[in-house]
Design a protein around this motif. Structure first.
Motif, PDB file in Angstrom:
ATOM      1  N   PRO A 213      45.504  47.165  33.906  1.00 51.05           N
ATOM      2  CA  PRO A 213      45.306  46.217  35.010  1.00 51.05           C
ATOM      3  C   PRO A 213      43.839  46.034  35.382  1.00 51.05           C
ATOM      4  O   PRO A 213      42.980  46.852  35.044  1.00 51.05           O
ATOM      5  N   ILE A 214      43.576  44.959  36.103  1.00 56.56           N
ATOM      6  CA  ILE A 214      42.264  44.657  36.682  1.00 56.56           C
ATOM      7  C   ILE A 214      42.335  44.985  38.174  1.00 56.56           C
ATOM      8  O   ILE A 214      43.390  44.836  38.801  1.00 56.56           O
ATOM      9  N   ILE A 215      41.221  45.406  38.762  1.00 54.14           N
ATOM     10  CA  ILE A 215      41.189  45.713  40.200  1.00 54.14           C
ATOM     11  C   ILE A 215      40.347  44.672  40.924  1.00 54.14           C
ATOM     12  O   ILE A 215      39.210  44.389  40.536  1.00 54.14           O
ATOM     13  N   TYR A 216      40.929  44.098  41.999  1.00 59.88           N
ATOM     14  CA  TYR A 216      40.192  43.171  42.872  1.00 59.88           C
ATOM     15  C   TYR A 216      39.818  43.888  44.160  1.00 59.88           C
ATOM     16  O   TYR A 216      40.631  44.582  44.768  1.00 59.88           O
ATOM     17  N   THR A 217      38.565  43.680  44.607  1.00 60.32           N
ATOM     18  CA  THR A 217      38.127  44.223  45.893  1.00 60.32           C
ATOM     19  C   THR A 217      36.806  43.578  46.300  1.00 60.32           C
ATOM     20  O   THR A 217      36.208  42.819  45.530  1.00 60.32           O
ATOM     21  N   GLY A 218      36.343  43.872  47.508  1.00 65.04           N
ATOM     22  CA  GLY A 218      35.042  43.396  47.960  1.00 65.04           C
ATOM     23  C   GLY A 218      33.924  44.243  47.380  1.00 65.04           C
ATOM     24  O   GLY A 218      34.142  45.399  46.992  1.00 65.04           O
ATOM     25  N   GLU A 219      32.708  43.690  47.326  1.00 61.60           N
ATOM     26  CA  GLU A 219      31.593  44.406  46.704  1.00 61.60           C
ATOM     27  C   GLU A 219      31.302  45.731  47.408  1.00 61.60           C
ATOM     28  O   GLU A 219      31.070  46.758  46.760  1.00 61.60           O
ATOM     29  N   LYS A 220      31.317  45.752  48.729  1.00 60.51           N
ATOM     30  CA  LYS A 220      31.026  46.983  49.471  1.00 60.51           C
ATOM     31  C   LYS A 220      32.102  48.036  49.220  1.00 60.51           C
ATOM     32  O   LYS A 220      31.807  49.222  49.030  1.00 60.51           O
ATOM     33  N   ASP A 224      31.315  51.621  47.578  1.00 55.42           N
ATOM     34  CA  ASP A 224      31.511  52.814  48.407  1.00 55.42           C
ATOM     35  C   ASP A 224      32.645  53.725  47.928  1.00 55.42           C
ATOM     36  O   ASP A 224      32.566  54.951  48.067  1.00 55.42           O
ATOM     37  N   PHE A 225      33.719  53.141  47.378  1.00 50.00           N
ATOM     38  CA  PHE A 225      34.915  53.942  47.130  1.00 50.00           C
ATOM     39  C   PHE A 225      35.441  53.938  45.694  1.00 50.00           C
ATOM     40  O   PHE A 225      36.138  54.870  45.298  1.00 50.00           O
ATOM     41  N   LEU A 226      35.171  52.904  44.918  1.00 46.35           N
ATOM     42  CA  LEU A 226      35.865  52.749  43.646  1.00 46.35           C
ATOM     43  C   LEU A 226      34.983  52.802  42.397  1.00 46.35           C
ATOM     44  O   LEU A 226      35.462  53.130  41.313  1.00 46.35           O
ATOM     45  N   LYS A 227      33.738  52.458  42.540  1.00 48.44           N
ATOM     46  CA  LYS A 227      32.866  52.250  41.382  1.00 48.44           C
ATOM     47  C   LYS A 227      32.831  53.446  40.445  1.00 48.44           C
ATOM     48  O   LYS A 227      32.915  53.294  39.211  1.00 48.44           O
ATOM     49  N   ASP A 228      32.693  54.643  40.987  1.00 48.71           N
ATOM     50  CA  ASP A 228      32.542  55.833  40.148  1.00 48.71           C
ATOM     51  C   ASP A 228      33.877  56.338  39.616  1.00 48.71           C
ATOM     52  O   ASP A 228      34.039  56.562  38.413  1.00 48.71           O
ATOM     53  N   GLU A 229      34.853  56.505  40.525  1.00 45.78           N
ATOM     54  CA  GLU A 229      36.112  57.138  40.140  1.00 45.78           C
ATOM     55  C   GLU A 229      37.028  56.230  39.316  1.00 45.78           C
ATOM     56  O   GLU A 229      37.916  56.710  38.620  1.00 45.78           O
ATOM     57  N   PHE A 230      36.820  54.910  39.412  1.00 47.60           N
ATOM     58  CA  PHE A 230      37.656  53.966  38.661  1.00 47.60           C
ATOM     59  C   PHE A 230      36.810  53.202  37.642  1.00 47.60           C
ATOM     60  O   PHE A 230      37.068  52.035  37.346  1.00 47.60           O
ATOM     61  N   SER A 231      35.829  53.874  37.097  1.00 52.06           N
ATOM     62  CA  SER A 231      34.878  53.206  36.198  1.00 52.06           C
ATOM     63  C   SER A 231      35.494  52.764  34.869  1.00 52.06           C
ATOM     64  O   SER A 231      34.904  51.956  34.155  1.00 52.06           O
ATOM     65  N   ASP A 232      36.685  53.281  34.542  1.00 53.77           N
ATOM     66  CA  ASP A 232      37.319  52.875  33.285  1.00 53.77           C
ATOM     67  C   ASP A 232      38.173  51.614  33.452  1.00 53.77           C
ATOM     68  O   ASP A 232      38.859  51.200  32.514  1.00 53.77           O
ATOM     69  N   TYR A 233      38.120  51.001  34.646  1.00 55.18           N
ATOM     70  CA  TYR A 233      38.832  49.747  34.888  1.00 55.18           C
ATOM     71  C   TYR A 233      37.832  48.604  35.013  1.00 55.18           C
ATOM     72  O   TYR A 233      36.669  48.799  35.386  1.00 55.18           O
ATOM     73  N   LEU A 234      38.310  47.398  34.724  1.00 55.56           N
ATOM     74  CA  LEU A 234      37.506  46.195  34.912  1.00 55.56           C
ATOM     75  C   LEU A 234      37.750  45.652  36.315  1.00 55.56           C
ATOM     76  O   LEU A 234      38.869  45.757  36.844  1.00 55.56           O
ATOM     77  N   PHE A 235      36.696  45.041  36.909  1.00 55.89           N
ATOM     78  CA  PHE A 235      36.776  44.636  38.318  1.00 55.89           C
ATOM     79  C   PHE A 235      36.567  43.137  38.521  1.00 55.89           C
ATOM     80  O   PHE A 235      35.758  42.500  37.838  1.00 55.89           O
ATOM     81  N   TRP A 236      37.313  42.649  39.486  1.00 60.21           N
ATOM     82  CA  TRP A 236      37.154  41.295  40.019  1.00 60.21           C
ATOM     83  C   TRP A 236      36.617  41.495  41.443  1.00 60.21           C
ATOM     84  O   TRP A 236      37.281  42.047  42.292  1.00 60.21           O
ATOM     85  N   ILE A 237      35.375  41.046  41.679  1.00 65.39           N
ATOM     86  CA  ILE A 237      34.668  41.353  42.932  1.00 65.39           C
ATOM     87  C   ILE A 237      34.490  40.112  43.809  1.00 65.39           C
ATOM     88  O   ILE A 237      34.118  39.039  43.326  1.00 65.39           O
ATOM     89  N   ALA A 238      34.733  40.303  45.101  1.00 65.14           N
ATOM     90  CA  ALA A 238      34.496  39.239  46.080  1.00 65.14           C
ATOM     91  C   ALA A 238      33.141  39.451  46.744  1.00 65.14           C
ATOM     92  O   ALA A 238      32.850  40.541  47.241  1.00 65.14           O
ATOM     93  N   ASN A 239      32.316  38.407  46.733  1.00 69.81           N
ATOM     94  CA  ASN A 239      31.026  38.435  47.421  1.00 69.81           C
ATOM     95  C   ASN A 239      30.638  36.999  47.735  1.00 69.81           C
ATOM     96  O   ASN A 239      30.419  36.197  46.840  1.00 69.81           O
ATOM     97  N   TYR A 240      30.568  36.670  49.042  1.00 63.97           N
ATOM     98  CA  TYR A 240      30.251  35.303  49.462  1.00 63.97           C
ATOM     99  C   TYR A 240      28.824  35.177  49.992  1.00 63.97           C
ATOM    100  O   TYR A 240      28.454  34.144  50.549  1.00 63.97           O
ATOM    101  N   ASN A 241      28.031  36.211  49.852  1.00 64.49           N
ATOM    102  CA  ASN A 241      26.689  36.217  50.439  1.00 64.49           C
ATOM    103  C   ASN A 241      25.808  35.123  49.847  1.00 64.49           C
ATOM    104  O   ASN A 241      25.788  34.909  48.632  1.00 64.49           O
ATOM    105  N   PHE A 242      25.051  34.486  50.722  1.00 62.64           N
ATOM    106  CA  PHE A 242      24.237  33.343  50.322  1.00 62.64           C
ATOM    107  C   PHE A 242      23.167  33.719  49.299  1.00 62.64           C
ATOM    108  O   PHE A 242      22.800  32.927  48.441  1.00 62.64           O
ATOM    109  N   TYR A 243      22.682  34.969  49.383  1.00 63.09           N
ATOM    110  CA  TYR A 243      21.582  35.368  48.505  1.00 63.09           C
ATOM    111  C   TYR A 243      22.033  35.536  47.056  1.00 63.09           C
ATOM    112  O   TYR A 243      21.217  35.460  46.138  1.00 63.09           O
TER     113      TYR A 243
END
Length: 287
Positions: A213-220, A224-243
């Motif tokens: 499966p793919i994991i969807y979540t916000g960038e923060k 903060d919680f998923l990047k390291d421990e779920f590094s063997d999964y691919l991510f769909w990230i939400a980020n609406y920041n103008f920059y």
């Protein structure tokens, strides 16, 4: 000695007035008037937005602020799309978009083809999206690459949530892998327990569909919680920041806006960019 004449005062006894009955004619008239007043207030509140627009109760300042916010959003969307030339563009939808006219869903801003769509299937352990079946069939008929996602509730049993998703979604050749949407932190359990539950859902779903499966979540949330421990999964990230105007190299998909207009869909809709072109997108679909 002459006698004093004592005059007695006549005391008049007033009879108490009868209290007006609640069922008197006057009382009934007041009750009816109060009822109709409440009905009028209720109707006015229900249609307050329409009435406000009709009588121009919205101040010019508010209207200008809304127009400016939409203009800024449109400008950013164009910038992102221009800098994502060659990458595949898609949507994600749920029952909140109402009944979508799928035959009209083809391009974004009359320029960018829409190749794929993520469709919400289930929520928690006991709720199916009201429009999932219609959207799932409609997207297929419209020849879009489709994927189904589950909205995860941290405080509910993870295996029951996985079971509901499996019973609801049948993947076919050419569909995208299943997606786990995690956005909230738990209220009644530790963060470690949450991670255990997420892993149980992911493993159960992978075992059933024979695809990771793919994991969807916000960038923060990701950082903060998923990047390291779920590094063997691919991510769909939400980020609406103008920059941010380009997809990160570590992200598979990027949800860059929630305020786009698409033919066939009423109101705003989320738009996503795949970190590759259409042919590369087809490569990750179910065989």
């Amino acid at each position: 000695m002459s006698k004093k004449i004592v005059r007695k005062r006549t005391v008049s006894i007033r009879k108490p007035k009868k209290k007006a009955s609640v069922f008197s004619a006057k009382g009934i008239r007041l009750s009816i008037a109060a009822f109709f007043l409440l009905v009028l207030i209720g109707i006015g509140y229900h249609y307050r937005n329409g009435i406000a627009y009709y009588f121009s109760f919205k101040s010019d300042k508010i209207l200008k602020e809304e127009a400016e916010a939409k203009r800024i959003s449109d400008v950013r969307n164009f910038q992102v799309l221009e800098k994502s030339d060659g990458k595949s563009i898609g949507l994600d939808v749920s029952e909140y978009q109402g009944k979508i006219q799928w035959s009209y869903v083809d391009t974004l801003e009359n320029k960018y083809p829409l190749d794929f769509v993520f469709i919400r299937a289930t929520v928690g352990k006991d709720r199916k999206d009201l429009q999932f079946k219609r959207n799932w069939l409609g997207a297929k008929k419209n020849k879009m690459i489709r994927g189904a996602y589950h909205y995860y509730r941290p405080n509910e049993n993870s295996l029951e949530q996985a079971e509901l998703f499996i019973k609801t979604v049948t993947l076919q050749k050419g569909d995208l892998p299943p997606i786990l949407d995690i956005e909230k932190l738990p209220k009644n359990q530790s963060l470690d327990s949450l991670k255990v539950g997420l892993k149980r859902w992911l493993k159960a779903v992978e075992l059933h569909y024979k695809v990771k499966p793919i994991i969807y979540t916000g960038e923060k949330y990701y950082d903060d919680f998923l990047k390291d421990e779920f590094s063997d999964y691919l991510f769909w990230i939400a980020n609406y920041n103008f920059y941010r105007e380009k997809i990160d190299s570590d992200w598979l998909f990027w949800q860059f806006t929630e305020k786009a207009a698409v033919p066939g869909i009423k109101g705003n809709v989320d738009v996503n960019i795949y970190n590759g072109d259409l042919e590369q997108l087809r490569f990750i679909t179910v065989e």
